[in-house]
Design a protein around this motif. Structure first.
Motif, mmCIF file in Angstrom:
data_model
loop_
_atom_site.group_PDB
_atom_site.id
_atom_site.type_symbol
_atom_site.label_atom_id
_atom_site.label_comp_id
_atom_site.label_asym_id
_atom_site.label_seq_id
_atom_site.Cartn_x
_atom_site.Cartn_y
_atom_site.Cartn_z
ATOM 1 N N GLN A 91 0.838 -1.210 0.000
ATOM 2 C CA GLN A 91 0.000 0.000 0.000
ATOM 3 C C GLN A 91 0.869 1.255 0.000
ATOM 4 N N LYS A 92 1.872 1.263 0.855
ATOM 5 C CA LYS A 92 2.756 2.435 0.952
ATOM 6 C C LYS A 92 3.456 2.697 -0.371
ATOM 7 N N LEU A 93 3.978 1.646 -0.973
ATOM 8 C CA LEU A 93 4.700 1.800 -2.243
ATOM 9 C C LEU A 93 3.761 2.315 -3.326
ATOM 10 N N ALA A 94 2.534 1.788 -3.362
ATOM 11 C CA ALA A 94 1.559 2.230 -4.371
ATOM 12 C C ALA A 94 1.192 3.700 -4.150
ATOM 13 N N PHE A 95 1.059 4.090 -2.895
ATOM 14 C CA PHE A 95 0.740 5.502 -2.606
ATOM 15 C C PHE A 95 1.899 6.427 -2.960
ATOM 16 N N GLN A 96 3.094 5.872 -3.028
ATOM 17 C CA GLN A 96 4.253 6.676 -3.476
ATOM 18 C C GLN A 96 4.304 6.794 -4.995
ATOM 19 N N GLY A 97 3.324 6.217 -5.685
ATOM 20 C CA GLY A 97 3.274 6.346 -7.143
ATOM 21 C C GLY A 97 3.950 5.209 -7.877
ATOM 22 N N LYS A 98 4.197 4.113 -7.166
ATOM 23 C CA LYS A 98 4.890 2.991 -7.795
ATOM 24 C C LYS A 98 3.902 1.920 -8.264
ATOM 25 N N ARG A 99 4.299 1.208 -9.293
ATOM 26 C CA ARG A 99 3.531 0.052 -9.777
ATOM 27 C C ARG A 99 4.078 -1.178 -9.060
ATOM 28 N N VAL A 100 3.236 -1.835 -8.277
ATOM 29 C CA VAL A 100 3.671 -2.983 -7.483
ATOM 30 C C VAL A 100 3.005 -4.240 -8.047
ATOM 31 N N ILE A 101 3.822 -5.214 -8.418
ATOM 32 C CA ILE A 101 3.282 -6.455 -8.982
ATOM 33 C C ILE A 101 3.664 -7.600 -8.047
ATOM 34 N N VAL A 102 2.661 -8.268 -7.487
ATOM 35 C CA VAL A 102 2.912 -9.351 -6.528
ATOM 36 C C VAL A 102 2.390 -10.661 -7.102
ATOM 37 N N ALA A 103 3.270 -11.677 -7.145
ATOM 38 C CA ALA A 103 2.831 -13.021 -7.533
ATOM 39 C C ALA A 103 2.872 -13.910 -6.297
ATOM 40 N N GLY A 104 1.927 -14.834 -6.182
ATOM 41 C CA GLY A 104 1.940 -15.736 -5.022
ATOM 42 C C GLY A 104 0.843 -16.770 -5.092
ATOM 43 N N LEU A 105 0.982 -17.778 -4.254
ATOM 44 C CA LEU A 105 -0.001 -18.864 -4.185
ATOM 45 C C LEU A 105 -1.286 -18.375 -3.535
ATOM 46 N N ASP A 106 -2.426 -18.692 -4.119
ATOM 47 C CA ASP A 106 -3.694 -18.305 -3.494
ATOM 48 C C ASP A 106 -4.138 -19.303 -2.413
ATOM 49 N N GLN A 107 -3.714 -20.572 -2.571
ATOM 50 C CA GLN A 107 -4.098 -21.600 -1.589
ATOM 51 C C GLN A 107 -2.862 -22.382 -1.158
ATOM 52 N N ASP A 108 -2.915 -22.898 0.073
ATOM 53 C CA ASP A 108 -1.835 -23.763 0.524
ATOM 54 C C ASP A 108 -2.144 -25.207 0.114
ATOM 55 N N TYR A 109 -1.332 -26.162 0.561
ATOM 56 C CA TYR A 109 -1.505 -27.546 0.113
ATOM 57 C C TYR A 109 -2.767 -28.196 0.686
ATOM 58 N N LEU A 110 -3.370 -27.529 1.688
ATOM 59 C CA LEU A 110 -4.633 -28.026 2.229
ATOM 60 C C LEU A 110 -5.837 -27.403 1.518
ATOM 61 N N GLY A 111 -5.563 -26.518 0.567
ATOM 62 C CA GLY A 111 -6.657 -25.849 -0.145
ATOM 63 C C GLY A 111 -7.186 -24.642 0.605
ATOM 64 N N GLN A 112 -6.469 -24.210 1.644
ATOM 65 C CA GLN A 112 -6.901 -23.040 2.423
ATOM 66 C C GLN A 112 -6.274 -21.771 1.844
ATOM 67 N N PRO A 113 -7.012 -20.651 1.886
ATOM 68 C CA PRO A 113 -6.432 -19.382 1.433
ATOM 69 C C PRO A 113 -5.103 -19.122 2.144
ATOM 70 N N PHE A 114 -4.122 -18.678 1.383
ATOM 71 C CA PHE A 114 -2.756 -18.553 1.889
ATOM 72 C C PHE A 114 -2.461 -17.063 2.118
ATOM 73 N N GLU A 115 -2.565 -16.646 3.376
ATOM 74 C CA GLU A 115 -2.317 -15.245 3.711
ATOM 75 C C GLU A 115 -0.870 -14.883 3.360
ATOM 76 N N PRO A 116 -0.615 -13.678 2.895
ATOM 77 C CA PRO A 116 -1.538 -12.546 2.795
ATOM 78 C C PRO A 116 -2.189 -12.405 1.414
ATOM 79 N N MET A 117 -2.194 -13.473 0.595
ATOM 80 C CA MET A 117 -2.708 -13.305 -0.771
ATOM 81 C C MET A 117 -4.198 -12.927 -0.814
ATOM 82 N N PRO A 118 -5.071 -13.506 0.056
ATOM 83 C CA PRO A 118 -6.479 -13.071 0.004
ATOM 84 C C PRO A 118 -6.622 -11.573 0.261
ATOM 85 N N GLN A 119 -5.872 -11.066 1.228
ATOM 86 C CA GLN A 119 -5.919 -9.624 1.523
ATOM 87 C C GLN A 119 -5.351 -8.816 0.358
ATOM 88 N N MET A 120 -4.320 -9.359 -0.273
ATOM 89 C CA MET A 120 -3.734 -8.649 -1.419
ATOM 90 C C MET A 120 -4.745 -8.552 -2.561
#
Ligand code: ADP
Ligand code: ZN
Length: 189
Positions: A103-132
């Motif tokens: 959030q801070k970086l984006a508010f500074q005018g930067k383009r932030v690209i985040v890649a990550g797993l949405d679920q863990d091996y149990l099929g549960q949402p993998f924080e912090p990706m749901p919040q992202m």
């Protein structure tokens, strides 16, 4: 994908899906284009992930781009001062603190690209990706091919008996499965 680029507008893009779905490939593609456009780019991955290289993001199909291995999000913030475009791979390993920093970086005018797993091996949402996903301007859900049936796959099957959320590996430990072929480990039932 955002098409309007003004000088000072920052935003967050998230690329998320199962393992082998092409997240790193897509992240590398976007970062390369920014580099071609002569934009200042900073690229990070967590120290924990040194599977193929400690100083590159490497996709499963051998695409690679130089990156800095960082111990935490504070280091990302510190090393992003001169960057206009920031790429972060394996976002699920940075914990909830990733949200605030992006959030801070984006508010500074930067383009932030985040890649990550949405679920863990149990099929549960993998924080912090749901919040992202919730705070991002743009979301790309990537799919793999189910190794059992060939349908689109959005689950990551751990094929060893290991437990614990964080276990870094590739085809030796994980495979892509669709929701029908995915078999939840016992602890998830
Ligand atoms: P991710 O970052 O999502 O784990 P990568 O970008 O590292 O994915 O790798 C994507 C590449 O993985 C594909 O282009 C393909 O070459 C390879 N791959 C291996 N297994 C599969 C699969 N089951 N489905 C799709 N691609 C796969
Ligand atoms: Zn399947």
């Amino acid at each position: 994908m955002l098409h309007v680029v003004t000088k000072d507008l920052g935003w967050i893009e998230v690329i998320t899906g199962s393992m082998f779905s092409g997240k790193s490939e897509e992240l590398i593609r976007r970062l390369r284009r920014a580099q071609i456009a002569q934009q200042e780019v900073a690229i990070f991955k967590p120290e924990i992930d040194t599977r193929f290289s400690s100083n590159h993001i490497v996709s499963h199909n051998e695409q690679r781009i130089p990156s800095i291995a960082v111990k935490d999000v504070a280091e990302i913030f510190e090393k992003s001062k001169d960057a206009k475009v920031i790429g972060i791979d394996e976002g699920q390993f940075f914990g909830l603190e990733l949200i605030d920093v992006c959030q801070k970086l984006a508010f500074q005018g930067k383009r932030v690209i985040v890649a990550g797993l949405d679920q863990d091996y149990l099929g549960q949402p993998f924080e912090p990706m749901p919040q992202m996903l919730a705070i991002a301007e743009s979301i790309t859900k990537t799919l793999a091919i189910c190794v059992k049936c060939g349908n689109p796959a959005n689950r990551t099957q751990r094929i060893t008996q290991d437990t614990g959320r964080v276990l870094v590996g590739a085809t030796d430990i994980y495979e892509a499965r669709c929701r029908t072929c995915y078999e939840p480990p016992e602890e998830a039932e």
